[in-house]
Scaffold this active site. Structure first.
Site, PDB file in Angstrom:
ATOM      1  N   HIS A   1       0.862  -1.189   0.000  1.00 42.05           N
ATOM      2  CA  HIS A   1       0.000   0.000   0.000  1.00 42.05           C
ATOM      3  C   HIS A   1       0.892   1.231   0.000  1.00 42.05           C
ATOM      4  O   HIS A   1       1.850   1.301   0.770  1.00 42.05           O
ATOM      5  CB  HIS A   1      -0.909   0.006   1.241  1.00 42.05           C
ATOM      6  CG  HIS A   1      -1.824  -1.181   1.287  1.00 42.05           C
ATOM      7  ND1 HIS A   1      -3.102  -1.162   0.747  1.00 42.05           N
ATOM      8  CD2 HIS A   1      -1.638  -2.433   1.774  1.00 42.05           C
ATOM      9  CE1 HIS A   1      -3.666  -2.355   0.925  1.00 42.05           C
ATOM     10  NE2 HIS A   1      -2.794  -3.150   1.540  1.00 42.05           N
TER      11      HIS A   1
ATOM     12  N   THR B   1      -8.648  -4.773   4.434  1.00 38.86           N
ATOM     13  CA  THR B   1      -8.741  -3.331   4.210  1.00 38.86           C
ATOM     14  C   THR B   1      -9.342  -2.992   2.853  1.00 38.86           C
ATOM     15  O   THR B   1      -9.345  -1.832   2.457  1.00 38.86           O
ATOM     16  CB  THR B   1      -7.352  -2.665   4.346  1.00 38.86           C
ATOM     17  OG1 THR B   1      -6.516  -3.139   3.281  1.00 38.86           O
ATOM     18  CG2 THR B   1      -6.716  -2.969   5.704  1.00 38.86           C
TER      19      THR B   1
HETATM   20  C1  SG4 Z   1      -5.154  -6.233  -1.841  1.00 36.01           C
HETATM   21  O1  SG4 Z   1      -6.203  -5.738  -2.667  1.00 36.01           O
HETATM   22  C2  SG4 Z   1      -4.777  -7.624  -2.333  1.00 36.01           C
HETATM   23  O2  SG4 Z   1      -4.505  -7.588  -3.722  1.00 36.01           O
HETATM   24  C3  SG4 Z   1      -5.885  -8.616  -2.040  1.00 36.01           C
HETATM   25  O3  SG4 Z   1      -5.422  -9.924  -2.365  1.00 36.01           O
HETATM   26  C4  SG4 Z   1      -6.213  -8.594  -0.547  1.00 36.01           C
HETATM   27  O4  SG4 Z   1      -7.285  -9.497  -0.264  1.00 36.01           O
HETATM   28  C5  SG4 Z   1      -6.634  -7.206  -0.157  1.00 36.01           C
HETATM   29  O5  SG4 Z   1      -5.568  -6.290  -0.458  1.00 36.01           O
HETATM   30  C6  SG4 Z   1      -6.939  -7.088   1.336  1.00 36.01           C
HETATM   31  O6  SG4 Z   1      -5.840  -7.544   2.098  1.00 36.01           O
HETATM   32  O7  SG4 Z   1      -4.147  -7.406   3.786  1.00 36.01           O
HETATM   33  N1  SG4 Z   1      -4.931  -5.235   2.815  1.00 36.01           N
HETATM   34  S1  SG4 Z   1      -5.321  -6.691   3.317  1.00 36.01           S
HETATM   35  O8  SG4 Z   1      -6.395  -6.569   4.291  1.00 36.01           O
HETATM   36  O9  SG4 Z   1      -5.916 -11.089   0.605  1.00 36.01           O
HETATM   37  C7  SG4 Z   1      -7.023 -10.727   0.271  1.00 36.01           C
HETATM   38  C8  SG4 Z   1      -6.047 -10.728  -3.279  1.00 36.01           C
HETATM   39  O10 SG4 Z   1      -5.533 -11.780  -3.508  1.00 36.01           O
HETATM   40  C9  SG4 Z   1      -8.201 -11.585   0.496  1.00 36.01           C
HETATM   41  C10 SG4 Z   1      -7.269 -10.276  -3.977  1.00 36.01           C
HETATM   42 ZN    ZN Z   2      -3.040  -4.917   2.353  1.00 38.10          ZN
END
Ligand code: SG4
Ligand code: ZN
Length: 262
Positions: free
Chosen positions: A96, A202
């Protein structure tokens, strides 16, 4: 399986009005107030297995929301550290960031944002896969690390940043040269110093299934190195930069934030 639908980061950090993203009371990220955290000496050390094995890491990919590396198999494991129900298997890591060196991380510490935060997403091994775990209470364990701006380049990151540069457009993939970014992190951060709280993903659907660990020691990165990550586009045509992909901090509500110094 868990599907991420389209979402956008507006000027407030999020404009997600659906479901638990809007109504949840254990959302992520949060502002971590160190002086308010409860010291917990019982959490113990993490056991990290195979993180340094480059053969376990798959391709790096720009998915239009972030730069992500999916694992090649499920043999990189996390246990201990006071996590409930381990071991956990590493599924992927991603980043991020923001539009300048003064923004970017999702979690903040005493109100301060870092320019970059990396998330290692693990699922509870007993649940079998990421999708199932994302629908199960306490099913996920995410490790978050902050970067901080340092006057000179962190040369350990350069091979990884070269790969990032090669996947600037959405849906581009590349192979990672070994060793991956992991070594630069785990060799430089004391994993005994961390914060723990219960939260969620998130991004939509913001599932409140995450045992969050945020490490307080930071990884050095230069301003020029950060600029390479920011040259990532949200479309395959390479016209619009991802720009910012952090969510704004969410209310702590009745949750406890623990801190481990062991
Ligand atoms: C990011 O969008 C990733 O690409 C997602 O990974 C991930 O979702 C999402 O962030 C949320 O993750 O650690 N920031 S976080 O809370 O890991 C998942 C995917 O593979 C489920 C879509
Ligand atoms: Zn994340």
């Amino acid at each position: 399986h868990f599907i991420i639908t389209g979402y956008n980061y507006d000027s407030n950090g999020d404009d997600w009005t659906d479901g638990v993203c809007a109504t949840g009371t254990s959302q992520s990220p949060i502002n971590i107030v160190l002086s308010s955290a409860t010291v917990d000496t019982s959490l113990g050390e993490f056991t990290l297995t195979n993180y340094d094995d480059a053969s376990k890491y798959g391709n790096i990919k720009n998915n239009g929301h972030t730069i992500q590396v999916d694992m090649a198999d499920d043999t990189v494991t996390l246990n201990g550290g006071g996590l409930d129900g381990g071991p956990f298997n590493l599924a992927q890591f991603h980043f991020h960031w923001g539009t300048s060196d003064s923004t970017g991380s999702e979690h903040t510490v005493d109100g301060k944002q870092s320019p970059l935060e990396i998330h290692f997403v693990h699922y509870k091994a007993s649940l079998g896969d990421l999708g199932t775990a994302a629908g199960t209470a306490e099913g996920l364990a995410v490790l978050g690390f902050f970067f901080e701006v340092y006057p000179s380049d962190n040369a350990n990151l350069d091979p990884f940043l070269d790969a990032v540069t090669s996947v600037a457009n959405k849906d581009q993939t590349a192979t990672l040269s070994s060793p991956p970014v992991i070594n630069a992190i785990f060799q430089n951060v004391n994993t005994s110093l961390f914060v723990r709280y219960s939260g969620g993903l998130t991004t939509p659907g913001c599932n409140e299934v995450v045992q969050w660990t945020v490490f307080t020691e930071k990884i050095a990165i230069s301003s020029a190195q950060l600029a390479k990550i920011r040259l990532s586009y949200q479309e395959s045509s390479g016209t619009t930069l991802i720009g910012k992909n952090y969510r704004s901090t969410q209310d702590l509500n009745s949750r406890t934030v623990k801190i481990s110094y062991d």
